[in-house]
Design a protein around this motif. Structure first.
Motif, PDB file in Angstrom:
ATOM      1  N   VAL A 166       4.444  22.964  24.296  1.00  9.74           N
ATOM      2  CA  VAL A 166       5.674  22.359  24.092  1.00  9.74           C
ATOM      3  C   VAL A 166       5.542  21.252  23.097  1.00  9.74           C
ATOM      4  CG1 VAL A 166       7.677  21.080  25.248  1.00  9.74           C
ATOM      5  CG2 VAL A 166       6.249  22.837  26.462  1.00  9.74           C
ATOM      6  N   GLU A 167       6.459  21.195  22.270  1.00  8.08           N
ATOM      7  CA  GLU A 167       6.591  19.950  21.238  1.00  8.08           C
ATOM      8  C   GLU A 167       7.771  19.078  21.830  1.00  8.08           C
ATOM      9  OE1 GLU A 167       6.504  19.946  16.648  1.00  8.08           O
ATOM     10  OE2 GLU A 167       8.420  20.015  17.473  1.00  8.08           O
ATOM     11  N   LEU A 168       7.424  17.688  22.009  1.00  8.20           N
ATOM     12  CA  LEU A 168       8.291  16.880  22.820  1.00  8.20           C
ATOM     13  C   LEU A 168       8.707  15.798  22.012  1.00  8.20           C
ATOM     14  CD1 LEU A 168       9.344  17.638  26.036  1.00  8.20           C
ATOM     15  CD2 LEU A 168       7.818  15.765  26.309  1.00  8.20           C
ATOM     16  N   VAL A 169       9.741  15.213  21.882  1.00  6.59           N
ATOM     17  CA  VAL A 169      10.304  13.961  21.479  1.00  6.59           C
ATOM     18  C   VAL A 169      10.443  13.098  22.768  1.00  6.59           C
ATOM     19  CG1 VAL A 169      11.874  12.547  20.087  1.00  6.59           C
ATOM     20  CG2 VAL A 169      11.236  14.663  19.434  1.00  6.59           C
ATOM     21  N   GLU A 182      -4.152  19.923  25.321  1.00  5.30           N
ATOM     22  CA  GLU A 182      -3.690  18.720  24.718  1.00  5.30           C
ATOM     23  C   GLU A 182      -2.663  18.018  25.748  1.00  5.30           C
ATOM     24  OE1 GLU A 182      -1.998  17.058  20.486  1.00  5.30           O
ATOM     25  OE2 GLU A 182      -2.327  19.342  20.894  1.00  5.30           O
ATOM     26  N   ASN A 183      -2.668  17.017  26.150  1.00  4.96           N
ATOM     27  CA  ASN A 183      -2.074  16.301  27.200  1.00  4.96           C
ATOM     28  C   ASN A 183      -1.702  17.277  28.625  1.00  4.96           C
ATOM     29  OD1 ASN A 183      -1.440  13.804  25.675  1.00  4.96           O
ATOM     30  ND2 ASN A 183      -0.251  15.024  24.284  1.00  4.96           N
ATOM     31  N   PRO A 184      -2.777  17.563  29.068  1.00  2.57           N
ATOM     32  CA  PRO A 184      -2.573  18.976  30.167  1.00  2.57           C
ATOM     33  C   PRO A 184      -1.894  18.257  31.361  1.00  2.57           C
ATOM     34  CG  PRO A 184      -4.890  17.836  30.110  1.00  2.57           C
ATOM     35  CD  PRO A 184      -4.241  17.482  28.891  1.00  2.57           C
ATOM     36  N   GLU A 185      -1.781  17.049  31.748  1.00  3.72           N
ATOM     37  CA  GLU A 185      -1.043  16.389  32.705  1.00  3.72           C
ATOM     38  C   GLU A 185       0.325  16.495  32.485  1.00  3.72           C
ATOM     39  OE1 GLU A 185      -0.526  14.375  36.590  1.00  3.72           O
ATOM     40  OE2 GLU A 185      -2.070  15.948  35.556  1.00  3.72           O
ATOM     41  N   LEU A 186       0.837  16.219  31.150  1.00  3.07           N
ATOM     42  CA  LEU A 186       2.194  16.334  30.933  1.00  3.07           C
ATOM     43  C   LEU A 186       2.375  17.981  30.777  1.00  3.07           C
ATOM     44  CD1 LEU A 186       5.023  15.542  29.593  1.00  3.07           C
ATOM     45  CD2 LEU A 186       3.947  15.589  27.509  1.00  3.07           C
ATOM     46  N   PHE A 187       1.745  18.806  30.428  1.00  6.35           N
ATOM     47  CA  PHE A 187       1.978  20.268  30.454  1.00  6.35           C
ATOM     48  C   PHE A 187       2.344  20.556  32.124  1.00  6.35           C
ATOM     49  CE2 PHE A 187       0.128  24.571  29.924  1.00  6.35           C
ATOM     50  CZ  PHE A 187       1.392  25.142  29.093  1.00  6.35           C
ATOM     51  N   LEU A 440       3.892  10.547  35.787  1.00  6.62           N
ATOM     52  CA  LEU A 440       4.085  11.102  34.502  1.00  6.62           C
ATOM     53  C   LEU A 440       5.292  10.595  33.924  1.00  6.62           C
ATOM     54  CD1 LEU A 440       3.245  14.769  34.518  1.00  6.62           C
ATOM     55  CD2 LEU A 440       2.535  13.364  32.912  1.00  6.62           C
ATOM     56  N   LYS A 441       6.506  10.498  34.773  1.00  6.43           N
ATOM     57  CA  LYS A 441       7.689   9.770  34.461  1.00  6.43           C
ATOM     58  C   LYS A 441       7.537   8.497  33.596  1.00  6.43           C
ATOM     59  CE  LYS A 441      12.427   9.804  33.974  1.00  6.43           C
ATOM     60  NZ  LYS A 441      13.231  10.762  32.996  1.00  6.43           N
ATOM     61  N   ARG A 442       6.777   7.478  34.639  1.00  7.92           N
ATOM     62  CA  ARG A 442       6.274   6.075  34.049  1.00  7.92           C
ATOM     63  C   ARG A 442       5.743   6.253  32.741  1.00  7.92           C
ATOM     64  NH1 ARG A 442       3.306   4.837  38.322  1.00  7.92           N
ATOM     65  NH2 ARG A 442       1.642   4.921  36.986  1.00  7.92           N
ATOM     66  N   THR A 443       4.826   7.110  32.746  1.00 12.58           N
ATOM     67  CA  THR A 443       3.869   7.136  31.238  1.00 12.58           C
ATOM     68  C   THR A 443       4.843   7.440  30.033  1.00 12.58           C
ATOM     69  OG1 THR A 443       1.976   7.581  32.456  1.00 12.58           O
ATOM     70  CG2 THR A 443       2.212   8.201  30.330  1.00 12.58           C
ATOM     71  N   TYR A 444       5.908   8.372  30.350  1.00 10.93           N
ATOM     72  CA  TYR A 444       6.508   8.882  29.192  1.00 10.93           C
ATOM     73  C   TYR A 444       7.953   8.583  28.974  1.00 10.93           C
ATOM     74  CZ  TYR A 444       2.486  12.050  28.210  1.00 10.93           C
ATOM     75  OH  TYR A 444       1.238  12.369  27.943  1.00 10.93           O
ATOM     76  N   ASP A 445       8.449   8.201  30.381  1.00  9.47           N
ATOM     77  CA  ASP A 445       9.985   7.605  30.147  1.00  9.47           C
ATOM     78  C   ASP A 445      10.066   6.745  31.160  1.00  9.47           C
ATOM     79  OD1 ASP A 445      12.429   7.415  29.690  1.00  9.47           O
ATOM     80  OD2 ASP A 445      13.124   9.090  30.785  1.00  9.47           O
ATOM     81  N   PRO A 446       9.279   5.405  31.100  1.00 13.18           N
ATOM     82  CA  PRO A 446       9.469   4.396  32.053  1.00 13.18           C
ATOM     83  C   PRO A 446      11.109   3.716  32.386  1.00 13.18           C
ATOM     84  CG  PRO A 446       8.610   3.584  29.759  1.00 13.18           C
ATOM     85  CD  PRO A 446       8.594   5.087  29.858  1.00 13.18           C
ATOM     86  N   ASP A 447      11.802   3.861  31.423  1.00 15.41           N
ATOM     87  CA  ASP A 447      13.056   3.171  31.659  1.00 15.41           C
ATOM     88  C   ASP A 447      14.114   4.236  31.922  1.00 15.41           C
ATOM     89  OD1 ASP A 447      12.106   0.705  30.722  1.00 15.41           O
ATOM     90  OD2 ASP A 447      12.411   1.389  28.712  1.00 15.41           O
ATOM     91  N   ASN A 448      13.453   5.538  32.312  1.00 13.80           N
ATOM     92  CA  ASN A 448      14.535   6.542  32.748  1.00 13.80           C
ATOM     93  C   ASN A 448      15.396   6.873  31.499  1.00 13.80           C
ATOM     94  OD1 ASN A 448      15.014   8.765  34.224  1.00 13.80           O
ATOM     95  ND2 ASN A 448      16.105   7.524  36.036  1.00 13.80           N
ATOM     96  N   VAL A 449      15.138   6.905  30.451  1.00 15.26           N
ATOM     97  CA  VAL A 449      16.289   7.192  29.465  1.00 15.26           C
ATOM     98  C   VAL A 449      16.842   8.578  29.711  1.00 15.26           C
ATOM     99  CG1 VAL A 449      16.511   7.420  26.867  1.00 15.26           C
ATOM    100  CG2 VAL A 449      15.235   5.600  27.654  1.00 15.26           C
ATOM    101  N   PHE A 450      15.870   9.491  29.834  1.00 19.31           N
ATOM    102  CA  PHE A 450      16.141  10.889  30.059  1.00 19.31           C
ATOM    103  C   PHE A 450      16.508  11.083  31.745  1.00 19.31           C
ATOM    104  CE2 PHE A 450      13.335  11.015  26.512  1.00 19.31           C
ATOM    105  CZ  PHE A 450      14.261  11.371  25.567  1.00 19.31           C
ATOM    106  N   ARG A 451      17.786  10.867  31.886  1.00 18.14           N
ATOM    107  CA  ARG A 451      18.078  10.779  33.410  1.00 18.14           C
ATOM    108  C   ARG A 451      19.320  11.830  33.646  1.00 18.14           C
ATOM    109  NH1 ARG A 451      19.600   5.541  31.540  1.00 18.14           N
ATOM    110  NH2 ARG A 451      21.656   5.137  31.530  1.00 18.14           N
TER     111      ARG A 451
END
Length: 459
Positions: A166-169, A182-187, A440-451
């Motif tokens: 997955v390619e992710l912004v 690559e980034n297996p935990e996110l995967f 994982l959410k805290r690592t990649y989106d700590p402010d919960n922008v994608f909610r």
């Protein structure tokens, strides 16, 4: 945030985006905020119709600068309307719909805005396919990252079992790649975690050989429903994993193959799909064919055409849910079929039960996909036109789910549900996975922008 600063930022976004920027009052704005569920009527402050991943990065950074909530639109099929918000930014991916097939490596790269028909039709000339949704207009990204169940899942696994990368912004506007290497935990988290961790601008999926596809669609008078479902159950539980399908109560459609006097009436349908030749499918279907029926369509069919059979048109009011079951014993069959009597008819509503098993259950169990071990699933799919039917339609869906609780595992496929509360999110991801997902959410989106999703709150 002052109005002048917001206006300046919007003007800069219009200039910087390769794609189109729409705000209230702009031509095309109302069309761009229309999704499949007509119950949903939301007015975003800005819709960014992104043309490429650079546009997505620009749009996300714009939202962060103005502290706007962000929703992501792919196919627009979320029954809860998660593709939209009020007063925020919508990242509209529909222009990022390219599909690139790599036949030699049996892989396909799919743009984040592609829908199932884009994927299926690109793969068809190569006699390749992967598990897709049962509706051709479903967005590939949300479908796959939410788990992904379809007519080929017993043969090839859930859609997410075929995810290679997955390619992710991310929420801070970075481009990140996730795969087993690559980034297996996110995967891992993207196997069921949906849009919680960023905007998927492309996905790479494993393909499988599919030289032939066939199906039998039989429709019966509704009083034959219990016999039909028991016969289908016994047939499919002994069948190879290439066989799938469903038993459905539905309103008979105005199709050429339906006798005119039955159009608009409730019928019970058995759909047997088979990832193989028609002759083998007909042998499997023999017990269903032996039951007196009103409609018979049994044929070889291109997979991409099969995928269009149950397409739900936009503009209807939708309310759905699902339950996953420990089995389909006779007492369940009686309860399930009895509930069809209160189904809204005529309407687009479908009362469905289908099998799992096969490659779904055989795949690795570590991912946050807790429903994979259930052998059967029930999906009350409510769809109607008149707002006056809202209460009746919603109640029918809730009644179906209540009826089957004696056989329910408690797990659920979240793409089949609306906003049913945080406990259902846990049921869809697995209680044992929530701490890891929250980290994982805290690592990649700590402010919960994608909610605007089946939300995982940062730990």
């Amino acid at each position: 945030m002052t109005l002048s600063k917001a206006g300046t930022a919007l003007a800069e976004l219009r200039e910087d985006l390769t794609g189109e920027v729409l705000a209230p009052g702009d031509p095309g704005y109302d069309e761009a905020r229309t999704i499949y569920n007509a119950m949903i009527d939301r007015r975003p402050a800005v819709i960014a119709r992104c043309a490429d991943r650079a546009d997505v990065v620009t749009a996300v950074r714009f939202a962060r600068e103005l502290d706007l909530p962000v929703a992501v639109r792919g196919g627009g099929h979320s029954v809860a309307g998660m593709s939209l918000n009020d007063g925020g930014l919508v990242v509209d991916l529909r222009r990022i719909d390219e599909v690139t097939v790599h036949p030699a490596s049996k892989a396909v790269r799919v743009g984040g805005g592609a829908v199932m028909s884009h994927l299926d039709r690109a793969c068809a000339p190569h006699a390749l396919a992967t598990t897709g949704g049962r509706v051709s207009t479903t967005g590939v990204g949300g479908f796959v990252l939410g788990g992904g169940t379809g007519w080929l899942d017993r043969a090839f696994g859930l859609a997410v079992d075929n995810l290679l990368g997955v390619e992710l912004v991310t929420a801070d506007g970075r481009i990140v790649t996730a795969s087993a290497e690559e980034n297996p935990e996110l995967f891992w988290g993207l196997h069921g975690g949906g849009g919680n961790f960023g905007v998927a601008t492309s996905l790479t999926l494993r393909l499988h050989d599919l030289p032939a596809m066939s199906m039998a669609l039989l429709m019966y008078l509704p009083e034959r429903g219990p016999e039909v479902l028991r016969t289908y159950r016994d047939l499919i539980e002994a069948a190879p994993s290439e066989a799938s399908g469903a038993v459905l109560y539905l309103t008979a459609p105005p199709e050429e193959f339906v006798p005119p006097q039955l159009v608009g009436q409730m019928l019970c349908a058995a759909l047997l799909t088979y990832a193989g030749p028609e002759e083998e499918m007909r042998t499997l279907a023999a017990p269903l064919l032996a039951i007196p029926h009103e409609v018979e369509v049994a044929t070889a069919i291109p997979y991409a055409e099969l995928q269009c059979m149950l397409d739900d048109p936009p503009g209807f009011r939708n309310y759905w849910s699902a339950e996953y079951l420990t089995g389909a014993p006779d007492d369940f069959v009686d309860v399930f079929c009895a509930r069809a009597a209160s189904m809204p008819v005529p309407s687009g509503t479908v009362h469905a039960v289908w099998p799992q098993g096969g490659a779904i259950a055989a795949a690795p169990g570590d991912y946050p996909v807790p429903y994979r071990d259930a052998p059967w699933a029930v999906h009350p799919f409510g769809m109607w036109e008149d707002p006056a039917d809202d209460e009746r339609g919603r109640q029918w869906v809730k009644d179906v789910c209540a009826d089957v609780q004696p056989w329910a595992t408690g797990a659920v496929y979240l793409n089949f549900t609306g906003d049913e509360g945080p406990d259902r999110v846990v049921a869809g991801l697995g209680a044992q996975n929530m701490e890891r997902l929250a980290a994982l959410k805290r690592t990649y989106d700590p402010d919960n922008v994608f909610r605007f999703n089946h939300n995982i709150r940062p730990a």
